[in-house]
Design a protein around this motif. Structure first.
Motif, PDB file in Angstrom:
ATOM      1  N   LEU A  58       0.845  -1.194   0.000  1.00  0.00           N
ATOM      2  CA  LEU A  58       0.000   0.000   0.000  1.00  0.00           C
ATOM      3  C   LEU A  58       0.882   1.246   0.000  1.00  0.00           C
ATOM      4  CD1 LEU A  58      -2.693  -1.099   2.634  1.00  0.00           C
ATOM      5  CD2 LEU A  58      -2.562  -1.606   0.199  1.00  0.00           C
ATOM      6  N   ASP A  59       0.730   2.078  -1.010  1.00  0.00           N
ATOM      7  CA  ASP A  59       1.558   3.269  -1.195  1.00  0.00           C
ATOM      8  C   ASP A  59       0.842   4.506  -0.686  1.00  0.00           C
ATOM      9  OD1 ASP A  59       3.979   2.352  -2.672  1.00  0.00           O
ATOM     10  OD2 ASP A  59       2.452   1.581  -4.046  1.00  0.00           O
ATOM     11  N   ILE A  60       1.416   5.116   0.352  1.00  0.00           N
ATOM     12  CA  ILE A  60       0.803   6.301   0.959  1.00  0.00           C
ATOM     13  C   ILE A  60       1.648   7.529   0.602  1.00  0.00           C
ATOM     14  CG2 ILE A  60       0.001   7.339   3.119  1.00  0.00           C
ATOM     15  CD1 ILE A  60      -1.322   4.606   2.425  1.00  0.00           C
ATOM     16  N   MET A  61       1.028   8.504  -0.054  1.00  0.00           N
ATOM     17  CA  MET A  61       1.767   9.690  -0.531  1.00  0.00           C
ATOM     18  C   MET A  61       1.098  10.961  -0.017  1.00  0.00           C
ATOM     19  SD  MET A  61       2.178   8.587  -4.496  1.00  0.00           S
ATOM     20  CE  MET A  61       2.598   6.903  -4.941  1.00  0.00           C
ATOM     21  N   ASP A  62       1.935  11.960   0.294  1.00  0.00           N
ATOM     22  CA  ASP A  62       1.386  13.180   0.907  1.00  0.00           C
ATOM     23  C   ASP A  62       1.463  14.423   0.020  1.00  0.00           C
ATOM     24  OD1 ASP A  62       4.093  13.699   0.919  1.00  0.00           O
ATOM     25  OD2 ASP A  62       4.237  14.116   3.067  1.00  0.00           O
ATOM     26  N   GLY A  63       1.974  14.277  -1.196  1.00  0.00           N
ATOM     27  CA  GLY A  63       2.076  15.449  -2.067  1.00  0.00           C
ATOM     28  C   GLY A  63       3.190  16.407  -1.659  1.00  0.00           C
ATOM     29  N   VAL A  64       3.993  16.024  -0.659  1.00  0.00           N
ATOM     30  CA  VAL A  64       5.114  16.858  -0.205  1.00  0.00           C
ATOM     31  C   VAL A  64       6.425  16.091  -0.388  1.00  0.00           C
ATOM     32  CG1 VAL A  64       6.117  18.117   1.753  1.00  0.00           C
ATOM     33  CG2 VAL A  64       3.626  18.043   1.446  1.00  0.00           C
ATOM     34  N   PHE A  65       6.488  14.908   0.217  1.00  0.00           N
ATOM     35  CA  PHE A  65       7.693  14.077   0.026  1.00  0.00           C
ATOM     36  C   PHE A  65       7.800  13.609  -1.411  1.00  0.00           C
ATOM     37  CE2 PHE A  65      10.013   9.995   0.131  1.00  0.00           C
ATOM     38  CZ  PHE A  65      11.230  10.472   0.596  1.00  0.00           C
ATOM     39  N   VAL A  66       6.651  13.334  -2.016  1.00  0.00           N
ATOM     40  CA  VAL A  66       6.578  12.970  -3.438  1.00  0.00           C
ATOM     41  C   VAL A  66       5.540  13.860  -4.121  1.00  0.00           C
ATOM     42  CG1 VAL A  66       7.351  10.562  -3.267  1.00  0.00           C
ATOM     43  CG2 VAL A  66       4.942  11.110  -2.877  1.00  0.00           C
ATOM     44  N   PRO A  67       5.662  14.061  -5.429  1.00  0.00           N
ATOM     45  CA  PRO A  67       4.752  15.000  -6.110  1.00  0.00           C
ATOM     46  C   PRO A  67       3.407  14.384  -6.476  1.00  0.00           C
ATOM     47  CG  PRO A  67       6.407  14.210  -7.638  1.00  0.00           C
ATOM     48  CD  PRO A  67       6.725  13.573  -6.313  1.00  0.00           C
ATOM     49  N   ASN A  68       2.894  13.505  -5.633  1.00  0.00           N
ATOM     50  CA  ASN A  68       1.608  12.867  -5.923  1.00  0.00           C
ATOM     51  C   ASN A  68       0.904  12.595  -4.604  1.00  0.00           C
ATOM     52  OD1 ASN A  68      -0.433  11.683  -7.405  1.00  0.00           O
ATOM     53  ND2 ASN A  68       0.692   9.818  -7.891  1.00  0.00           N
ATOM     54  N   ILE A  69      -0.404  12.406  -4.662  1.00  0.00           N
ATOM     55  CA  ILE A  69      -1.199  12.076  -3.487  1.00  0.00           C
ATOM     56  C   ILE A  69      -1.953  10.803  -3.831  1.00  0.00           C
ATOM     57  CG2 ILE A  69      -3.101  12.813  -1.997  1.00  0.00           C
ATOM     58  CD1 ILE A  69      -2.289  15.720  -2.537  1.00  0.00           C
ATOM     59  N   SER A  70      -1.920   9.802  -2.943  1.00  0.00           N
ATOM     60  CA  SER A  70      -2.608   8.553  -3.278  1.00  0.00           C
ATOM     61  C   SER A  70      -3.865   8.412  -2.436  1.00  0.00           C
ATOM     62  CB  SER A  70      -1.666   7.356  -3.123  1.00  0.00           C
ATOM     63  OG  SER A  70      -1.077   7.351  -1.839  1.00  0.00           O
ATOM     64  N   TYR A  71      -3.848   7.534  -1.464  1.00  0.00           N
ATOM     65  CA  TYR A  71      -5.010   7.337  -0.595  1.00  0.00           C
ATOM     66  C   TYR A  71      -4.510   7.269   0.846  1.00  0.00           C
ATOM     67  CZ  TYR A  71      -3.202   2.630  -1.377  1.00  0.00           C
ATOM     68  OH  TYR A  71      -2.371   1.552  -1.487  1.00  0.00           O
ATOM     69  N   GLY A  72      -5.434   7.285   1.794  1.00  0.00           N
ATOM     70  CA  GLY A  72      -5.004   7.409   3.188  1.00  0.00           C
ATOM     71  C   GLY A  72      -5.604   6.395   4.131  1.00  0.00           C
ATOM     72  N   LEU A  73      -5.622   6.762   5.403  1.00  0.00           N
ATOM     73  CA  LEU A  73      -5.957   5.840   6.491  1.00  0.00           C
ATOM     74  C   LEU A  73      -7.299   5.121   6.359  1.00  0.00           C
ATOM     75  CD1 LEU A  73      -4.467   8.098   9.254  1.00  0.00           C
ATOM     76  CD2 LEU A  73      -3.778   5.719   8.852  1.00  0.00           C
ATOM     77  N   PRO A  74      -8.392   5.798   5.996  1.00  0.00           N
ATOM     78  CA  PRO A  74      -9.676   5.073   5.934  1.00  0.00           C
ATOM     79  C   PRO A  74      -9.662   3.967   4.879  1.00  0.00           C
ATOM     80  CG  PRO A  74     -10.020   7.447   5.819  1.00  0.00           C
ATOM     81  CD  PRO A  74      -8.549   7.228   5.696  1.00  0.00           C
ATOM     82  N   VAL A  75      -8.942   4.192   3.797  1.00  0.00           N
ATOM     83  CA  VAL A  75      -8.846   3.176   2.736  1.00  0.00           C
ATOM     84  C   VAL A  75      -8.017   1.992   3.234  1.00  0.00           C
ATOM     85  CG1 VAL A  75      -8.043   2.744   0.377  1.00  0.00           C
ATOM     86  CG2 VAL A  75      -9.154   4.919   0.935  1.00  0.00           C
ATOM     87  N   VAL A  76      -6.919   2.272   3.931  1.00  0.00           N
ATOM     88  CA  VAL A  76      -6.090   1.191   4.486  1.00  0.00           C
ATOM     89  C   VAL A  76      -6.929   0.347   5.452  1.00  0.00           C
ATOM     90  CG1 VAL A  76      -4.039   0.645   5.878  1.00  0.00           C
ATOM     91  CG2 VAL A  76      -3.967   2.531   4.217  1.00  0.00           C
ATOM     92  N   ALA A  77      -7.708   0.997   6.289  1.00  0.00           N
ATOM     93  CA  ALA A  77      -8.520   0.264   7.277  1.00  0.00           C
ATOM     94  C   ALA A  77      -9.545  -0.641   6.587  1.00  0.00           C
ATOM     95  CB  ALA A  77      -9.215   1.254   8.208  1.00  0.00           C
ATOM     96  N   GLN A  78     -10.117  -0.199   5.489  1.00  0.00           N
ATOM     97  CA  GLN A  78     -11.085  -1.033   4.751  1.00  0.00           C
ATOM     98  C   GLN A  78     -10.383  -2.220   4.083  1.00  0.00           C
ATOM     99  OE1 GLN A  78     -13.821   0.336   6.357  1.00  0.00           O
ATOM    100  NE2 GLN A  78     -14.741  -0.586   4.541  1.00  0.00           N
ATOM    101  N   ILE A  79      -9.199  -1.960   3.517  1.00  0.00           N
ATOM    102  CA  ILE A  79      -8.432  -3.046   2.878  1.00  0.00           C
ATOM    103  C   ILE A  79      -8.097  -4.099   3.930  1.00  0.00           C
ATOM    104  CG2 ILE A  79      -6.225  -3.629   1.754  1.00  0.00           C
ATOM    105  CD1 ILE A  79      -6.394  -0.809   0.405  1.00  0.00           C
ATOM    106  N   LYS A  80      -7.748  -3.653   5.132  1.00  0.00           N
ATOM    107  CA  LYS A  80      -7.409  -4.586   6.213  1.00  0.00           C
ATOM    108  C   LYS A  80      -8.554  -5.575   6.465  1.00  0.00           C
ATOM    109  CE  LYS A  80      -4.850  -6.175   9.565  1.00  0.00           C
ATOM    110  NZ  LYS A  80      -3.543  -6.803   9.251  1.00  0.00           N
ATOM    111  N   LYS A  81      -9.782  -5.057   6.433  1.00  0.00           N
ATOM    112  CA  LYS A  81     -10.937  -5.925   6.705  1.00  0.00           C
ATOM    113  C   LYS A  81     -11.086  -7.013   5.652  1.00  0.00           C
ATOM    114  CE  LYS A  81     -13.822  -2.344   8.780  1.00  0.00           C
ATOM    115  NZ  LYS A  81     -14.985  -1.491   8.450  1.00  0.00           N
ATOM    116  N   ALA A  82     -10.704  -6.684   4.419  1.00  0.00           N
ATOM    117  CA  ALA A  82     -10.939  -7.616   3.311  1.00  0.00           C
ATOM    118  C   ALA A  82      -9.732  -8.498   3.004  1.00  0.00           C
ATOM    119  CB  ALA A  82     -11.318  -6.821   2.061  1.00  0.00           C
ATOM    120  N   SER A  83      -8.539  -8.113   3.482  1.00  0.00           N
ATOM    121  CA  SER A  83      -7.323  -8.801   3.048  1.00  0.00           C
ATOM    122  C   SER A  83      -6.924  -9.930   3.989  1.00  0.00           C
ATOM    123  CB  SER A  83      -6.170  -7.795   2.958  1.00  0.00           C
ATOM    124  OG  SER A  83      -5.004  -8.454   2.562  1.00  0.00           O
TER     125      SER A  83
END
Ligand code: DX5
Ligand code: ZN
Length: 218
Positions: free
Chosen positions: A34-59
Protein backbone atom coordinates in the motif's frame (compact mmCIF):
# COMPACT_ATOMS: atom_id res chain seq x y z
CA UNK A 1 12.90 -19.86 0.20
CA UNK A 2 10.93 -18.54 -2.76
CA UNK A 3 10.67 -14.81 -3.38
CA UNK A 4 7.95 -12.89 -1.51
CA UNK A 5 5.56 -11.07 -3.85
CA UNK A 6 3.85 -7.83 -2.78
CA UNK A 7 1.36 -6.59 -5.40
CA UNK A 8 0.98 -2.79 -5.24
CA UNK A 9 -2.63 -1.64 -5.16
CA UNK A 10 -1.56 1.73 -6.57
CA UNK A 11 -2.30 0.21 -9.99
CA UNK A 12 -5.57 -1.45 -8.89
CA UNK A 13 -9.05 -0.42 -9.99
CA UNK A 14 -10.07 2.03 -7.26
CA UNK A 15 -13.73 1.78 -8.22
CA UNK A 16 -13.57 -1.97 -7.57
CA UNK A 17 -10.88 -2.22 -4.93
CA UNK A 18 -12.59 -5.11 -3.14
CA UNK A 19 -12.36 -7.20 -6.30
CA UNK A 20 -8.62 -6.62 -6.59
CA UNK A 21 -8.06 -7.34 -2.89
CA UNK A 22 -9.93 -10.65 -3.42
CA UNK A 23 -7.68 -11.44 -6.39
CA UNK A 24 -4.62 -10.90 -4.17
CA UNK A 25 -6.23 -13.13 -1.49
CA UNK A 26 -6.62 -15.95 -4.02
CA UNK A 27 -3.10 -15.47 -5.39
CA UNK A 28 0.24 -16.78 -4.12
CA UNK A 29 1.30 -13.30 -2.94
CA UNK A 30 2.29 -13.16 0.74
CA UNK A 31 2.02 -9.40 1.17
CA UNK A 32 -0.08 -6.59 -0.30
CA UNK A 33 1.73 -3.28 -0.88
CA UNK A 34 0.00 0.00 0.00
CA UNK A 35 1.56 3.27 -1.20
CA UNK A 36 0.80 6.30 0.96
CA UNK A 37 1.77 9.69 -0.53
CA UNK A 38 1.39 13.18 0.91
CA UNK A 39 2.08 15.45 -2.07
CA UNK A 40 5.11 16.86 -0.20
CA UNK A 41 7.69 14.08 0.03
CA UNK A 42 6.58 12.97 -3.44
CA UNK A 43 4.75 15.00 -6.11
CA UNK A 44 1.61 12.87 -5.92
CA UNK A 45 -1.20 12.08 -3.49
CA UNK A 46 -2.61 8.55 -3.28
CA UNK A 47 -5.01 7.34 -0.60
CA UNK A 48 -5.00 7.41 3.19
CA UNK A 49 -5.96 5.84 6.49
CA UNK A 50 -9.68 5.07 5.93
CA UNK A 51 -8.85 3.18 2.74
CA UNK A 52 -6.09 1.19 4.49
CA UNK A 53 -8.52 0.26 7.28
CA UNK A 54 -11.08 -1.03 4.75
CA UNK A 55 -8.43 -3.05 2.88
CA UNK A 56 -7.41 -4.59 6.21
CA UNK A 57 -10.94 -5.93 6.70
CA UNK A 58 -10.94 -7.62 3.31
CA UNK A 59 -7.32 -8.80 3.05
CA UNK A 60 -5.90 -12.12 4.19
CA UNK A 61 -2.34 -11.01 3.33
CA UNK A 62 0.17 -9.00 5.37
CA UNK A 63 -0.31 -5.26 4.84
CA UNK A 64 3.01 -3.87 3.58
CA UNK A 65 2.60 -0.11 4.01
CA UNK A 66 5.07 2.19 2.22
CA UNK A 67 4.94 5.72 3.62
CA UNK A 68 6.09 8.35 1.14
CA UNK A 69 5.40 11.18 3.56
CA UNK A 70 7.40 13.73 5.53
CA UNK A 71 7.69 13.22 9.31
CA UNK A 72 6.37 9.64 9.13
CA UNK A 73 6.87 9.24 12.90
CA UNK A 74 3.71 11.32 13.41
CA UNK A 75 1.55 8.57 11.93
CA UNK A 76 2.91 5.33 13.43
CA UNK A 77 -0.02 4.81 15.79
CA UNK A 78 -2.60 5.69 13.13
CA UNK A 79 -1.25 3.11 10.69
CA UNK A 80 -1.06 0.49 13.41
CA UNK A 81 -4.74 1.08 14.14
CA UNK A 82 -5.54 0.93 10.42
CA UNK A 83 -3.95 -2.53 10.30
CA UNK A 84 -0.40 -2.19 8.92
CA UNK A 85 1.77 -5.27 9.52
CA UNK A 86 4.95 -3.83 7.99
CA UNK A 87 5.44 -0.06 8.23
CA UNK A 88 8.15 1.42 6.00
CA UNK A 89 9.47 4.97 6.29
CA UNK A 90 11.89 6.74 3.95
CA UNK A 91 15.38 7.34 5.28
CA UNK A 92 15.33 10.73 3.51
CA UNK A 93 12.25 11.75 5.54
CA UNK A 94 13.41 10.51 8.94
CA UNK A 95 15.63 12.70 11.11
CA UNK A 96 15.63 10.27 14.06
CA UNK A 97 15.43 7.00 12.20
CA UNK A 98 16.58 4.82 15.11
CA UNK A 99 13.86 6.15 17.39
CA UNK A 100 11.22 5.83 14.67
CA UNK A 101 12.13 2.17 14.06
CA UNK A 102 11.93 1.41 17.79
CA UNK A 103 8.50 3.05 17.92
CA UNK A 104 7.23 1.03 14.95
CA UNK A 105 8.41 -2.21 16.59
CA UNK A 106 7.05 -1.23 20.00
CA UNK A 107 3.67 -0.74 18.30
CA UNK A 108 3.83 -4.38 17.17
CA UNK A 109 4.73 -3.93 13.49
CA UNK A 110 7.73 -4.92 11.39
CA UNK A 111 9.93 -1.90 10.69
CA UNK A 112 10.95 -1.02 7.15
CA UNK A 113 13.31 1.62 5.73
CA UNK A 114 13.00 2.79 2.11
CA UNK A 115 15.84 4.32 0.07
CA UNK A 116 15.37 6.59 -2.93
CA UNK A 117 17.41 5.65 -6.03
CA UNK A 118 20.18 8.15 -5.23
CA UNK A 119 20.63 7.14 -1.59
CA UNK A 120 23.62 4.81 -1.07
CA UNK A 121 23.13 1.60 0.91
CA UNK A 122 26.16 2.42 3.05
CA UNK A 123 23.90 4.91 4.89
CA UNK A 124 22.42 1.81 6.52
CA UNK A 125 25.69 0.52 8.01
CA UNK A 126 24.98 1.67 11.57
CA UNK A 127 21.30 0.75 11.59
CA UNK A 128 20.94 -2.42 9.51
CA UNK A 129 20.51 -4.73 12.53
CA UNK A 130 17.49 -2.70 13.65
CA UNK A 131 15.66 -2.98 10.32
CA UNK A 132 13.27 -5.81 9.42
CA UNK A 133 12.89 -4.84 5.75
CA UNK A 134 14.90 -2.52 3.48
CA UNK A 135 12.84 -1.26 0.55
CA UNK A 136 15.08 -0.22 -2.33
CA UNK A 137 13.33 2.09 -4.79
CA UNK A 138 14.11 1.13 -8.38
CA UNK A 139 12.11 4.12 -9.68
CA UNK A 140 11.68 7.60 -8.22
CA UNK A 141 8.77 7.25 -5.80
CA UNK A 142 5.42 8.82 -6.60
CA UNK A 143 4.00 6.96 -9.58
CA UNK A 144 3.34 3.49 -10.90
CA UNK A 145 4.34 2.33 -14.37
CA UNK A 146 7.77 4.00 -14.60
CA UNK A 147 10.83 2.38 -16.12
CA UNK A 148 13.26 0.43 -14.01
CA UNK A 149 16.48 2.16 -12.94
CA UNK A 150 19.27 -0.30 -13.78
CA UNK A 151 21.52 0.71 -10.88
CA UNK A 152 19.07 -1.04 -8.55
CA UNK A 153 20.55 -4.45 -9.43
CA UNK A 154 24.05 -3.53 -8.30
CA UNK A 155 22.58 -1.77 -5.27
CA UNK A 156 20.72 -4.95 -4.30
CA UNK A 157 23.98 -6.92 -4.45
CA UNK A 158 25.74 -4.31 -2.28
CA UNK A 159 22.95 -4.46 0.28
CA UNK A 160 23.02 -8.28 0.25
CA UNK A 161 26.73 -8.10 1.05
CA UNK A 162 26.18 -5.64 3.92
CA UNK A 163 23.42 -7.82 5.39
CA UNK A 164 25.46 -11.00 5.13
CA UNK A 165 28.55 -9.36 6.63
CA UNK A 166 26.63 -8.06 9.62
CA UNK A 167 24.76 -11.32 10.10
CA UNK A 168 21.45 -9.48 10.21
CA UNK A 169 18.10 -11.02 9.25
CA UNK A 170 16.91 -7.98 7.29
CA UNK A 171 14.85 -8.69 4.17
CA UNK A 172 15.54 -6.88 0.88
CA UNK A 173 12.44 -5.67 -0.97
CA UNK A 174 12.55 -3.89 -4.34
CA UNK A 175 9.91 -1.45 -5.58
CA UNK A 176 9.42 -0.05 -9.08
CA UNK A 177 9.53 -1.33 -12.64
CA UNK A 178 9.47 -4.98 -11.60
CA UNK A 179 8.59 -7.51 -14.31
CA UNK A 180 9.86 -11.03 -15.08
CA UNK A 181 13.09 -9.75 -16.62
CA UNK A 182 14.06 -7.19 -13.94
CA UNK A 183 12.63 -9.43 -11.21
CA UNK A 184 14.86 -12.34 -12.17
CA UNK A 185 17.99 -10.20 -12.05
CA UNK A 186 16.98 -8.71 -8.70
CA UNK A 187 16.40 -12.14 -7.17
CA UNK A 188 19.78 -13.28 -8.49
CA UNK A 189 21.36 -10.21 -6.87
CA UNK A 190 19.82 -11.12 -3.52
CA UNK A 191 16.30 -9.66 -3.31
CA UNK A 192 13.89 -11.41 -0.92
CA UNK A 193 10.69 -9.58 -1.89
CA UNK A 194 9.39 -7.91 -5.05
CA UNK A 195 6.73 -5.20 -5.28
CA UNK A 196 4.84 -5.16 -8.58
CA UNK A 197 2.09 -2.72 -9.49
CA UNK A 198 1.42 -2.18 -13.18
CA UNK A 199 2.97 -5.52 -14.19
CA UNK A 200 0.31 -7.30 -12.12
CA UNK A 201 -2.76 -5.09 -12.42
CA UNK A 202 -2.43 -4.00 -16.06
CA UNK A 203 -2.16 -7.61 -17.20
CA UNK A 204 -4.96 -9.84 -18.48
CA UNK A 205 -4.30 -12.44 -15.78
CA UNK A 206 -2.94 -10.85 -12.57
CA UNK A 207 -3.00 -14.11 -10.60
CA UNK A 208 -0.89 -15.82 -13.23
CA UNK A 209 1.61 -12.91 -13.22
CA UNK A 210 1.94 -13.26 -9.44
CA UNK A 211 2.49 -17.00 -9.89
CA UNK A 212 5.22 -16.27 -12.46
CA UNK A 213 6.97 -13.85 -10.07
CA UNK A 214 6.89 -16.52 -7.36
CA UNK A 215 8.78 -18.83 -9.71
CA UNK A 216 11.73 -16.44 -10.06
CA UNK A 217 14.09 -18.37 -7.85
CA UNK A 218 17.80 -17.72 -8.01
C1 DX5 B 1 5.92 4.13 -6.52
C2 DX5 B 1 5.42 3.08 -5.59
C3 DX5 B 1 5.33 1.72 -6.15
C4 DX5 B 1 4.49 1.56 -7.39
C5 DX5 B 1 5.24 0.58 -8.26
O1 DX5 B 1 6.10 5.29 -5.80
O2 DX5 B 1 6.23 3.02 -4.44
O3 DX5 B 1 4.95 0.78 -5.15
O4 DX5 B 1 3.19 1.08 -7.17
O5 DX5 B 1 4.62 0.53 -9.49
P1 DX5 B 1 5.22 -0.27 -10.72
O6 DX5 B 1 5.38 -1.71 -10.27
O7 DX5 B 1 4.17 -0.10 -11.78
O8 DX5 B 1 6.53 0.35 -11.05
ZN1 ZN C 1 5.75 1.40 -2.99
Amino acid sequence: MSVIVSPSLLSADFLNLGKDVEMVNRSEAEWVHLDIMDGVFVPNISYGLPVVAQIKKASRKLLDVHLMIVQPERYIEDFRKAGADILTVHIEASTHLHRTLQQIKAAGMKAGVALNPHTPVNQLEEIIRDIDVVLLMSVNPGFGGQSFIEQAVEKTAKLRKLINETGSQTLIEIDGGVNYETGRRLVEAGADALVAGSFVFKSQDPEEIIHGLKELDA
